[in-house]
Design an enzyme around this catalytic site. Structure first.
Site, PDB file in Angstrom:
ATOM      1  N   MET A  68      41.545  30.333   3.844  1.00 24.04           N
ATOM      2  CA  MET A  68      41.081  31.720   3.710  1.00 24.04           C
ATOM      3  C   MET A  68      42.206  32.511   3.067  1.00 24.04           C
ATOM      4  SD  MET A  68      39.205  31.975   7.388  1.00 24.04           S
ATOM      5  CE  MET A  68      40.078  30.556   8.030  1.00 24.04           C
TER       6      MET A  68
ATOM      7  N   ASP B 136      30.551  27.541  10.144  1.00 21.01           N
ATOM      8  CA  ASP B 136      31.800  27.932  10.799  1.00 21.01           C
ATOM      9  C   ASP B 136      31.652  29.330  11.383  1.00 21.01           C
ATOM     10  OD1 ASP B 136      34.409  28.226  11.599  1.00 21.01           O
ATOM     11  OD2 ASP B 136      35.265  28.243   9.570  1.00 21.01           O
TER      12      ASP B 136
ATOM     13  N   SER C 284      37.986  23.535  15.747  1.00 19.45           N
ATOM     14  CA  SER C 284      38.911  24.368  14.974  1.00 19.45           C
ATOM     15  C   SER C 284      40.162  24.659  15.781  1.00 19.45           C
ATOM     16  CB  SER C 284      38.232  25.689  14.605  1.00 19.45           C
ATOM     17  OG  SER C 284      39.223  26.613  14.214  1.00 19.45           O
TER      18      SER C 284
ATOM     19  N   MET D 123      29.892  30.558   6.226  1.00 20.64           N
ATOM     20  CA  MET D 123      30.519  31.303   7.321  1.00 20.64           C
ATOM     21  C   MET D 123      29.398  31.997   8.084  1.00 20.64           C
ATOM     22  SD  MET D 123      33.764  30.712   7.137  1.00 20.64           S
ATOM     23  CE  MET D 123      33.980  31.654   8.660  1.00 20.64           C
TER      24      MET D 123
ATOM     25  N   MET E 268      45.121  31.407   7.018  1.00 20.88           N
ATOM     26  CA  MET E 268      44.806  32.800   6.638  1.00 20.88           C
ATOM     27  C   MET E 268      46.041  33.464   6.045  1.00 20.88           C
ATOM     28  SD  MET E 268      42.780  33.927  10.052  1.00 20.88           S
ATOM     29  CE  MET E 268      41.568  32.849  10.810  1.00 20.88           C
TER      30      MET E 268
ATOM     31  N   HIS F 215      40.665  24.630   5.832  1.00 24.37           N
ATOM     32  CA  HIS F 215      39.890  25.807   5.416  1.00 24.37           C
ATOM     33  C   HIS F 215      40.859  26.903   4.992  1.00 24.37           C
ATOM     34  CE1 HIS F 215      36.939  29.206   6.827  1.00 24.37           C
ATOM     35  NE2 HIS F 215      37.049  29.148   5.515  1.00 24.37           N
TER      36      HIS F 215
ATOM     37  N   ASP G  57      42.416  26.320  10.070  1.00 25.82           N
ATOM     38  CA  ASP G  57      42.159  27.627   9.476  1.00 25.82           C
ATOM     39  C   ASP G  57      43.444  28.283   8.987  1.00 25.82           C
ATOM     40  OD1 ASP G  57      39.278  28.113   9.843  1.00 25.82           O
ATOM     41  OD2 ASP G  57      39.745  27.892  11.970  1.00 25.82           O
TER      42      ASP G  57
ATOM     43  N   HIS H 242      39.421  20.833  12.088  1.00 29.89           N
ATOM     44  CA  HIS H 242      39.299  21.964  11.163  1.00 29.89           C
ATOM     45  C   HIS H 242      40.537  22.850  11.308  1.00 29.89           C
ATOM     46  CE1 HIS H 242      36.830  24.883   8.859  1.00 29.89           C
ATOM     47  NE2 HIS H 242      37.393  25.810   9.614  1.00 29.89           N
TER      48      HIS H 242
HETATM   49  C1  DX5 Z   1      37.109  32.036  11.518  1.00 29.44           C
HETATM   50  C2  DX5 Z   1      37.499  30.595  11.373  1.00 29.44           C
HETATM   51  C3  DX5 Z   1      36.807  29.678  12.309  1.00 29.44           C
HETATM   52  C4  DX5 Z   1      37.032  29.950  13.771  1.00 29.44           C
HETATM   53  C5  DX5 Z   1      35.732  29.710  14.479  1.00 29.44           C
HETATM   54  O1  DX5 Z   1      37.621  32.766  10.465  1.00 29.44           O
HETATM   55  O2  DX5 Z   1      37.233  30.135  10.045  1.00 29.44           O
HETATM   56  O3  DX5 Z   1      37.043  28.305  12.007  1.00 29.44           O
HETATM   57  O4  DX5 Z   1      38.037  29.157  14.352  1.00 29.44           O
HETATM   58  O5  DX5 Z   1      35.884  30.084  15.800  1.00 29.44           O
HETATM   59  P1  DX5 Z   1      34.672  30.215  16.811  1.00 29.44           P
HETATM   60  O6  DX5 Z   1      34.018  28.863  16.920  1.00 29.44           O
HETATM   61  O7  DX5 Z   1      35.336  30.669  18.055  1.00 29.44           O
HETATM   62  O8  DX5 Z   1      33.714  31.233  16.234  1.00 29.44           O
HETATM   63 ZN    ZN Z   2      37.302  27.928   9.597  1.00 26.64          ZN
END
Ligand code: DX5
Ligand code: ZN
Length: 220
Positions: free
Chosen positions: A69, A176, A9, A138, A38, A67, A36, A34
């Site tokens: 969010m 994740d 990620s 998650m 947000m 991903h 992320d 991956h």
């Molecule tokens: C959290 C993200 C993850 C995050 C995971 O909201 O969706 O993808 O990067 O990070 P680690 O592996 O550090 O928990």
């Molecule tokens: Zn993620």
């Protein structure tokens, strides 16, 4: 046989050195990248958006797992497709018309992944499990990297595995949050196919070697 996938990620990367991060990523055994996204609304944090992802997309040929969010992710299907993403990953909690959204993702030529927050039961996907390519659980609350793995996620993985098998569906199970050397083998034994990992890999002294190690651990 290495049939289980590792998806580092980017959230845990050094954003001041993306070229250098993508250099180790490209020569590693990582399977997907991956990404992320947000919005500060669905989750209490803001990460990066399309300009950063377009830059990163030019730096790798590996499949992108985006991903989202964010609320109303269906508004961005065209933008995610234009990135060249292989997987568009939306949350069940933000998609009241999930069947339509999944269809639109498919029509755009991408695989459809549906994510569930820790408090959302897998049973909410019973009537759509045959239509999705990936279900992502998650294993922390979404919004931040580096959080502690929620232990009872293992039971949730097992329930999802049962549901997929009972329905004769083919969805991959992705996880994740808090995936590392300790949790990855347990998750693999419970039936996970794709492992997102942020801080465990980007925080390692040798990230590419950590990917290789995790890949060996999950493929037993
Ligand atoms: C959290 C993200 C993850 C995050 C995971 O909201 O969706 O993808 O990067 O990070 P680690 O592996 O550090 O928990
Ligand atoms: Zn993620």
């Amino acid at each position: 046989m290495n049939h289980k996938l590792i998806a580092p990620s980017l959230l845990a990367a050094d954003f001041g050195n993306l070229e250098r991060e993508m250099e180790w990523f490209n020569r590693s055994e990582a399977d997907w990248l991956h990404l992320d996204v947000m919005d500060g609304v669905f989750v209490p944090n803001i990460s990066f958006g399309f300009p950063v992802m377009q830059h990163v997309a030019r730096l790798t040929n590996k499949p992108l797992d985006v991903h989202l969010m964010i609320v109303q992710p269906e508004k961005f299907i065209g933008e995610v497709r234009d990135l060249g993403a292989a997987v568009m990953n939306v949350h069940q909690e933000t998609c009241p018309h999930l069947y339509r959204t999944v269809q639109q993702i498919h029509e755009a030529g991408m695989k459809a992944a549906v994510s569930l927050c820790p408090a959302t039961p897998v049973s909410t996907l019973e009537d759509i499990i045959q239509d999705v390519d990936v279900v992502m659980l998650m294993t922390v609350e979404p919004g931040f990297g580096g959080q502690k793995f929620i232990e009872h996620s293992l039971d949730k993985v097992r329930s999802l595995r049962q549901m997929i098998d009972a329905r004769g569906a083919h969805a991959l199970i992705e996880v994740d949050g808090g995936v590392n050397r300790q949790t990855a083998p347990l998750l693999s034994a419970a039936g996970v196919d794709v492992f997102v990992t942020g801080s465990a890999v980007f925080g390692a002294a040798d990230p590419a070697a950590e990917v290789t190690l995790l890949k060996q651990l999950v493929n037993g």
